[in-house]
Design a protein around this motif. Structure first.
Motif, short mmCIF file in Angstrom:
data_model
loop_
_atom_site.label_atom_id
_atom_site.label_comp_id
_atom_site.label_asym_id
_atom_site.label_seq_id
_atom_site.Cartn_x
_atom_site.Cartn_y
_atom_site.Cartn_z
N GLU A 84 -15.56 -17.55 37.18
CA GLU A 84 -14.31 -18.17 36.76
C GLU A 84 -14.19 -18.25 35.25
O GLU A 84 -13.25 -18.85 34.74
N SER A 85 -15.13 -17.68 34.54
CA SER A 85 -15.09 -17.72 33.08
C SER A 85 -16.04 -16.67 32.52
O SER A 85 -16.84 -16.08 33.25
N ILE A 86 -15.94 -16.46 31.22
CA ILE A 86 -16.86 -15.56 30.54
C ILE A 86 -18.30 -16.05 30.70
O ILE A 86 -19.22 -15.27 30.93
N GLY A 271 -17.09 -35.54 39.17
CA GLY A 271 -17.18 -35.46 37.72
C GLY A 271 -18.12 -34.39 37.21
O GLY A 271 -17.97 -33.91 36.08
N ALA A 272 -19.09 -34.00 38.03
CA ALA A 272 -20.05 -32.97 37.60
C ALA A 272 -19.36 -31.64 37.30
O ALA A 272 -19.90 -30.81 36.58
N LEU A 273 -18.15 -31.45 37.84
CA LEU A 273 -17.42 -30.21 37.60
C LEU A 273 -17.11 -30.01 36.12
O LEU A 273 -17.00 -28.87 35.65
N LEU A 274 -16.95 -31.10 35.38
CA LEU A 274 -16.61 -30.98 33.97
C LEU A 274 -17.68 -30.20 33.21
O LEU A 274 -17.37 -29.44 32.28
N PHE A 275 -18.93 -30.40 33.58
CA PHE A 275 -20.02 -29.74 32.88
C PHE A 275 -20.40 -28.41 33.51
O PHE A 275 -21.00 -27.56 32.87
N ARG A 276 -20.07 -28.24 34.78
CA ARG A 276 -20.41 -26.99 35.46
C ARG A 276 -19.33 -25.93 35.31
O ARG A 276 -19.61 -24.74 35.41
N LYS A 277 -18.09 -26.37 35.11
CA LYS A 277 -16.97 -25.44 34.99
C LYS A 277 -16.23 -25.70 33.67
O LYS A 277 -16.65 -26.50 32.86
N ARG A 278 -15.11 -25.03 33.50
CA ARG A 278 -14.28 -25.25 32.32
C ARG A 278 -13.53 -26.57 32.46
O ARG A 278 -13.24 -27.01 33.58
N PRO A 279 -13.18 -27.23 31.33
CA PRO A 279 -12.42 -28.49 31.42
C PRO A 279 -11.14 -28.35 32.23
O PRO A 279 -10.76 -29.26 32.96
N GLU A 280 -10.46 -27.19 32.11
CA GLU A 280 -9.21 -27.00 32.84
C GLU A 280 -9.42 -27.06 34.35
O GLU A 280 -8.57 -27.58 35.09
N ILE A 281 -10.55 -26.54 34.81
CA ILE A 281 -10.84 -26.56 36.25
C ILE A 281 -11.08 -27.99 36.71
O ILE A 281 -10.62 -28.40 37.79
N LEU A 301 -2.45 -32.73 31.12
CA LEU A 301 -3.02 -32.64 29.79
C LEU A 301 -3.79 -31.33 29.67
O LEU A 301 -4.37 -30.85 30.64
N GLU A 302 -3.78 -30.77 28.48
CA GLU A 302 -4.44 -29.49 28.26
C GLU A 302 -5.88 -29.70 27.80
O GLU A 302 -6.13 -30.43 26.84
N GLY A 303 -6.80 -29.06 28.48
CA GLY A 303 -8.19 -28.98 28.06
C GLY A 303 -8.73 -30.19 27.33
O GLY A 303 -8.89 -31.27 27.90
N TRP A 304 -8.98 -29.99 26.03
CA TRP A 304 -9.61 -31.06 25.24
C TRP A 304 -8.69 -32.26 25.06
O TRP A 304 -9.15 -33.34 24.69
N GLY A 305 -7.38 -32.11 25.33
CA GLY A 305 -6.48 -33.24 25.18
C GLY A 305 -6.84 -34.39 26.09
O GLY A 305 -6.52 -35.54 25.81
N ALA A 306 -7.49 -34.08 27.20
CA ALA A 306 -7.90 -35.13 28.14
C ALA A 306 -9.26 -35.71 27.79
O ALA A 306 -9.73 -36.62 28.45
N LEU A 307 -9.87 -35.18 26.75
CA LEU A 307 -11.21 -35.64 26.35
C LEU A 307 -11.17 -36.10 24.90
O LEU A 307 -11.97 -35.70 24.07
#
Length: 320
Positions: A84-86, A271-281, A301-307
């Motif tokens: 799902e990502s590079i 919540g573990a998805l945040l570190f295992r996948k991209r923020p958008e996912i 919210l876009e990506g880092w905007g939510a963090l």
């Protein structure tokens, strides 16, 4: 039914495929487990890979085969592995990526997969990494979410200096409208709730106690005041096998079971998805979970905007 060697040799490719289809398997490994005899015969005759290709499977590449694959064939193999990502591309098949990069084909394959490959240069500049870290507001989280830049900082020998001035999570947690959030995955949920004008409080007590020691009250990560729903942002999945997280998994199961027992409305976020996948996912996951619970989050919210935590910037020369 026992078959002779001559019978196996007489089978055509279609005969082999018909036999294997009857086993209801979808890979060479599954075939070997379901019928060791036919699989071993196919291997002895050197036909297992030919059969796998006819059935639409993607067998392991042999020496020299990778050089013959087209970009479309690489895309098919990456998709089969669920990238799902590079980062996923490099993690699941580093040798493929290295080959594609040498052949100057990596960017094209990534584009076909739906995510552009951008080569980002990370200079030996402390201010550059401080700025990237401030976008997240916590150096520990930044090291996990912006892994490429963090690794570059280490290679440039800047990490020790960076830790002196980079923002860190406040001891009480990240500030939010409903109270402090204890982790970055929780902060993302809080920012989305704030953006959608959904009232909440953090660290709200359940009407039951956790049976340990002094039987202190269990707390939820969030309580939605108007919806009357508890929200848990699980930092560890139920399939986590590390002994370090054993107690956490026990507490997770206990809370879920008690909410069912007392008929409490519980919304569970992985919540573990945040570190295992991209923020958008991870953000999409939050939206999907709340939507399934009948609480649609109309504002995204876009990506880092939510963090985006608040932090107190350290000045150079202070605390050295």
């Amino acid at each position: 039914m026992k078959r002779s060697s001559s019978e196996y040799r007489s089978w055509s490719l279609d005969d082999w495929c018909e036999i294997v289809r009857s086993l209801n398997v979808d890979s060479l490994t599954a075939w070997a487990n379901a019928s060791r005899s036919t699989y071993n015969r196919a291997v002895a005759l050197g036909r297992q890979r030919e059969i796998a290709r006819r059935l639409g499977w993607l067998p392991r590449l042999e020496n020299g085969e990778m050089e013959k694959l087209t970009d479309d064939e690489f895309v098919l193999r990456f998709r089969e592995r669920g990238v799902e990502s590079i980062t996923d591309m490099w993690r699941c098949a580093q040798h493929w990526c290295e080959f594609l990069r040498r052949e100057e084909r990596l960017e094209g394959v990534a584009e076909r997969l739906g995510f552009g490959y951008v080569i980002e240069r990370h200079p030996a500049d402390l201010d550059y990494y401080l700025e990237r870290c401030k976008r997240i507001g916590d150096i520990a989280a930044w090291c996990r979410l912006d892994k490429t830049a963090a690794e570059a900082a280490r290679k440039h020998g800047l990490m020790e200096e960076l830790r002196k001035f980079a923002p860190q999570r406040p001891n009480v947690g990240y500030p939010s409208k409903g109270g402090p959030c204890r982790s970055l995955p929780e902060l993302a949920v809080a920012r989305l709730l704030e953006a959608n004008d959904i009232g909440f409080v953090t660290q709200f007590q359940y009407p039951f106690t956790f049976p340990r020691g002094n039987r202190r009250h269990s707390e939820s990560d969030f309580y939605l005041t108007e919806e009357g729903a508890f929200v848990e942002v699980w930092s560890v999945t139920l399939d986590e096998e590390s002994p370090f997280w054993t107690e956490y998994v026990v507490r997770r199961r206990f809370k879920s079971e008690m909410c069912r027992k007392f008929n409490l409305r519980l919304i569970e976020i992985e919540g573990a998805l945040l570190f295992r996948k991209r923020p958008e996912i991870y953000l999409d996951h939050i939206h999907d979970v709340f939507s399934s619970a009948g609480i649609p989050l109309m504002v995204r919210l876009e990506g880092w905007g939510a963090l985006c935590p608040e932090y107190v910037e350290k000045k150079r020369g202070e605390g050295d």
